[in-house]
Design a protein around this motif. Structure first.
Motif, PDB file in Angstrom:
ATOM      1  N   GLU A 328      -2.101   2.735  -8.190  1.00 33.37           N
ATOM      2  CA  GLU A 328      -1.073   2.113  -9.017  1.00 33.37           C
ATOM      3  C   GLU A 328      -0.162   3.133  -9.701  1.00 33.37           C
ATOM      4  OE1 GLU A 328      -0.478  -1.107  -9.307  1.00 33.37           O
ATOM      5  OE2 GLU A 328      -2.166  -1.822  -8.121  1.00 33.37           O
ATOM      6  N   ALA A 329      -0.752   4.176 -10.254  1.00 33.28           N
ATOM      7  CA  ALA A 329       0.048   5.160 -10.986  1.00 33.28           C
ATOM      8  C   ALA A 329       1.034   5.876 -10.080  1.00 33.28           C
ATOM      9  CB  ALA A 329      -0.877   6.170 -11.667  1.00 33.28           C
ATOM     10  N   LEU A 330       0.699   5.983  -8.796  1.00 33.15           N
ATOM     11  CA  LEU A 330       1.554   6.709  -7.851  1.00 33.15           C
ATOM     12  C   LEU A 330       2.688   5.861  -7.280  1.00 33.15           C
ATOM     13  CD1 LEU A 330      -1.215   8.646  -5.894  1.00 33.15           C
ATOM     14  CD2 LEU A 330       0.342   9.559  -7.630  1.00 33.15           C
ATOM     15  N   VAL A 331       2.611   4.550  -7.484  1.00 36.07           N
ATOM     16  CA  VAL A 331       3.650   3.678  -6.921  1.00 36.07           C
ATOM     17  C   VAL A 331       4.395   2.902  -7.997  1.00 36.07           C
ATOM     18  CG1 VAL A 331       2.409   3.454  -4.749  1.00 36.07           C
ATOM     19  CG2 VAL A 331       2.043   1.756  -6.550  1.00 36.07           C
ATOM     20  N   ALA A 332       4.084   3.127  -9.254  1.00 34.22           N
ATOM     21  CA  ALA A 332       4.686   2.380 -10.349  1.00 34.22           C
ATOM     22  C   ALA A 332       6.174   2.711 -10.495  1.00 34.22           C
ATOM     23  CB  ALA A 332       3.947   2.683 -11.647  1.00 34.22           C
ATOM     24  N   GLY A 333       6.870   1.819 -11.199  1.00 35.63           N
ATOM     25  CA  GLY A 333       8.268   2.092 -11.504  1.00 35.63           C
ATOM     26  C   GLY A 333       9.252   1.197 -10.782  1.00 35.63           C
ATOM     27  N   TYR A 346      -3.821  -4.418   0.757  1.00 36.84           N
ATOM     28  CA  TYR A 346      -2.513  -3.962   1.215  1.00 36.84           C
ATOM     29  C   TYR A 346      -1.555  -4.046   0.048  1.00 36.84           C
ATOM     30  CZ  TYR A 346       1.928  -3.641   3.693  1.00 36.84           C
ATOM     31  OH  TYR A 346       3.169  -3.240   4.114  1.00 36.84           O
ATOM     32  N   LEU A 347      -0.855  -2.948  -0.191  1.00 34.98           N
ATOM     33  CA  LEU A 347       0.092  -2.851  -1.296  1.00 34.98           C
ATOM     34  C   LEU A 347       1.464  -2.500  -0.735  1.00 34.98           C
ATOM     35  CD1 LEU A 347      -0.438  -1.118  -4.703  1.00 34.98           C
ATOM     36  CD2 LEU A 347       1.504  -0.464  -3.291  1.00 34.98           C
ATOM     37  N   LEU A 348       2.458  -3.255  -1.156  1.00 34.82           N
ATOM     38  CA  LEU A 348       3.840  -3.011  -0.739  1.00 34.82           C
ATOM     39  C   LEU A 348       4.665  -2.799  -1.998  1.00 34.82           C
ATOM     40  CD1 LEU A 348       5.771  -2.951   1.707  1.00 34.82           C
ATOM     41  CD2 LEU A 348       6.043  -5.423   1.440  1.00 34.82           C
ATOM     42  N   ALA A 349       5.338  -1.657  -2.081  1.00 33.97           N
ATOM     43  CA  ALA A 349       6.058  -1.308  -3.302  1.00 33.97           C
ATOM     44  C   ALA A 349       7.436  -0.754  -2.967  1.00 33.97           C
ATOM     45  CB  ALA A 349       5.270  -0.278  -4.109  1.00 33.97           C
TER      46      ALA A 349
END
Length: 372
Positions: A328-333, A346-349
């Motif tokens: 989470e911390a690496l894809v936040a913002g 699976y996470l899509l950001a």
């Protein structure tokens, strides 16, 4: 993007792929695979492979769990061939009731016989079979196919019992309210004159048409299997036919033990063999494959969760990882969508700032990271 074909895929589907995609049977280092019936269990997949789309519902020919472990998303096309299979199931009801196959074989013996019409009148009583109107049909599995069969049987004047403890909300809405939903599978066996199965091959469903359940059925029951061969136990089907417990068995998956046996009506996996079904499956498979490879969206995957995220920012990334992995911390913002299924997340950001792909890859539990 490179797409490898393992079977012929209808042109109406292939034309929906982006013009920049390279598509063909000789493709190497492919990013995606389109397949129908080809067996991929012994296939060595390249590291470049991100997704496999099956133009059909069943995925028995694909090593689904192996793909999940490698971060390869496997898609199928549920419902695309439902009408084709439904129509064949309706035909199977009539074929098994009216002894149509046996009658047709007899009629062939009259070729060239000047007394054919007289013989027809003499012998027709050998092929008397019951009407389906007013009889009870038990439907096991009320998805797109089973639900369609249930609705069609009602329209033909049958009483219909339906069993499916896992039916989706969409399936429930599509089902005619006159279908009697039952919670006890034994009611299907005990009350039905005809039973049709429309469930996948799972440890819980294999052999469902076997000795113990057959013993619960009405004498003279007619069984239809347009789903998978191993849902039935061949020896028990043959024993039931021999004793008269089973009046007829229709299968779209004839095994060597069943083919040609008296009381067995067999077709060579024709359920989805219509041009309409092939077109529908091709379009759905190509659309889903392209949307994943271009945008990272997942719909109708059998080994990953459904995740969709609209595009509005410059940078976009998809991460397949083991459940419980934290990035989470690496894809936040920015914007984010995620889902979990079968031990995988699976996470899509997306965001305006660039993602540190290497940092995300280094996190324990991360399987695949893709920039879109």
């Amino acid at each position: 993007m490179k797409i490898k074909l393992y079977n012929k895929i209808a042109k109406c589907g292939l034309t929906r792929l982006p013009a920049t995609f390279q598509v063909g049977e000789e493709i190497r280092e492919e990013n995606g695979i389109l397949v129908r019936s080809a067996d991929l269990h012994e296939t060595a997949f390249p590291e470049s492979l991100a997704a496999i789309a099956r133009a059909g519902a069943g995925v028995n020919n694909i090593p689904v769990e192996k793909c999940a472990e490698q971060g390869i998303v496997v898609f199928n096309t549920p419902g695309a061939n439902a009408n084709a299979v439904k129509e064949l199931a309706v035909a199977a009801l009539l074929l098994t009731s009216r002894l149509v196959p046996d009658a047709m074989e007899y009629a062939k013996t009259l070729a060239g016989n000047p007394d054919a019409l007289k013989l027809v009148e003499k012998e027709k009583s050998r092929f008397v079979g019951p009407e389906i109107m007013g009889k009870t049909l038990g439907v096991i599995g009320l998805g797109a196919i089973g639900g369609g069969v249930a609705n069609a049987a009602l329209a033909l004047g049958m009483r219909v019992l339906g069993y499916d403890p896992y039916a989706s909300v969409d399936a429930a809405w599509a089902l005619d309210s006159a279908v009697e939903k039952v919670d006890d599978l034994d009611r299907i066996f005990k009350e039905s004159d005809y039973i049709t199965v429309h469930v996948p091959s799972l440890p819980s469903t294999k052999g469902i048409l076997g000795g113990a359940n057959i013993a619960k059925m009405r004498d003279g029951v007619r069984l239809l299997n347009l789903a998978r061969a191993d849902l039935a136990v061949d020896a028990d089907i043959l024993a039931g036919l021999e004793s008269g417990k089973i009046a007829a068995y229709y299968t779209d998956f004839p095994t060597g033990a069943l083919a040609g046996q008296k009381g067995v009506v067999a077709t060579p996996h024709l359920g989805a063999s219509t041009p309409e079904a092939e077109d529908n499956c091709a379009v759905m498979a190509c659309d889903q494959l392209a949307d994943y490879l271009v945008n990272g969206n997942i719909k109708n995957s059998v080994n990953m969760p459904a995740v969709k995220l609209g595009r509005s920012m410059e940078n976009r990334i998809g991460v397949i990882m083991k459940e419980g992995t934290d990035v989470e911390a690496l894809v936040a913002g920015g914007n984010l969508a995620r889902g979990t299924r079968g031990g995988y997340t699976y996470l899509l950001a997306e965001r305006d700032a660039a993602f540190d792909v290497e940092a995300i890859k280094s996190v324990g539990g991360v399987i695949r990271v893709t920039s879109y």
